[in-house]
Design an enzyme around this catalytic site. Sequence first.
Site, mmCIF file in Angstrom:
data_model
loop_
_atom_site.group_PDB
_atom_site.id
_atom_site.type_symbol
_atom_site.label_atom_id
_atom_site.label_comp_id
_atom_site.label_asym_id
_atom_site.label_seq_id
_atom_site.Cartn_x
_atom_site.Cartn_y
_atom_site.Cartn_z
ATOM 1 N N CYS A 95 5.481 -2.095 4.459
ATOM 2 C CA CYS A 95 4.510 -1.496 5.387
ATOM 3 C C CYS A 95 3.092 -1.565 4.816
ATOM 4 O O CYS A 95 2.123 -1.800 5.543
ATOM 5 C CB CYS A 95 4.857 -0.037 5.669
ATOM 6 S SG CYS A 95 6.493 0.192 6.368
ATOM 7 N N THR A 96 2.976 -1.363 3.522
ATOM 8 C CA THR A 96 1.660 -1.410 2.878
ATOM 9 C C THR A 96 1.031 -2.797 3.060
ATOM 10 O O THR A 96 -0.149 -2.925 3.412
ATOM 11 C CB THR A 96 1.800 -1.068 1.372
ATOM 12 O OG1 THR A 96 2.348 0.248 1.273
ATOM 13 C CG2 THR A 96 0.476 -1.136 0.644
#
Length: 211
Positions: free
Chosen positions: A45-46
């Site tokens: 997600c980062t």
Amino acid sequence: MAVRLGDEAPDFSAATTAGPINFHEWLGDSWGVLFSHPADFTPVCTTELGAVANIEEEFKKRGVKIIALSVNSVDDHEGWISDINETQNAHVDFPLIADPDRKVAELYDMIHPNALDNMTVRSVFVIGADKKVKLTLTYPASTGRNFDEILRVIDSLQLTANYSVATPANWQDGDDCIVVPALSDEEATEKFPQGFTAVKPYLRVTPQPNK
Ligand code: BEZ
């Protein structure tokens, strides 16, 4: 219930990192991309949020607003955005929806319990200026999305909304297009001054009409 192509994008009010929003009001006359990811402070997600921030200008050029969602709080989102900016050499300035009670996630059917317990999967909704859903994608947690592909689809959606064409496999902006089957050869001759080539009677190819 699942949100399907052609449905009106469900409206909602929610807290975000840009303050409280009403989704339809926030969209205004723009197109929108609403995408969910499983959780804050997770590695894939980062990279995804950093990747979107780094091509945000491309969405703006196309008149598309971006908004992300996970089932975390605004405080978590804000702490995580600092990490994203630091590690991905990015500047996230699109809003992140905080959805700890999963209201929006359930409205958009973003939780697939047989795939991932209690978290949203990687859903993408592209919404047109008419608030209708134009594209849905669902990816598993383990696979980060290709946001260039989402830009490519938006190019196709915006083109095919305005011209009687469809776009072939692996099409990129500027490539030849397909004349829609609903047009007769006579109508196609009128509509496409650059002409068309009939590879087969049902497969007619024309230069991209807005180039
Ligand atoms: C991730 O974003 O890295 C991730 C999140 C949930 C499950 C697996 C991976």
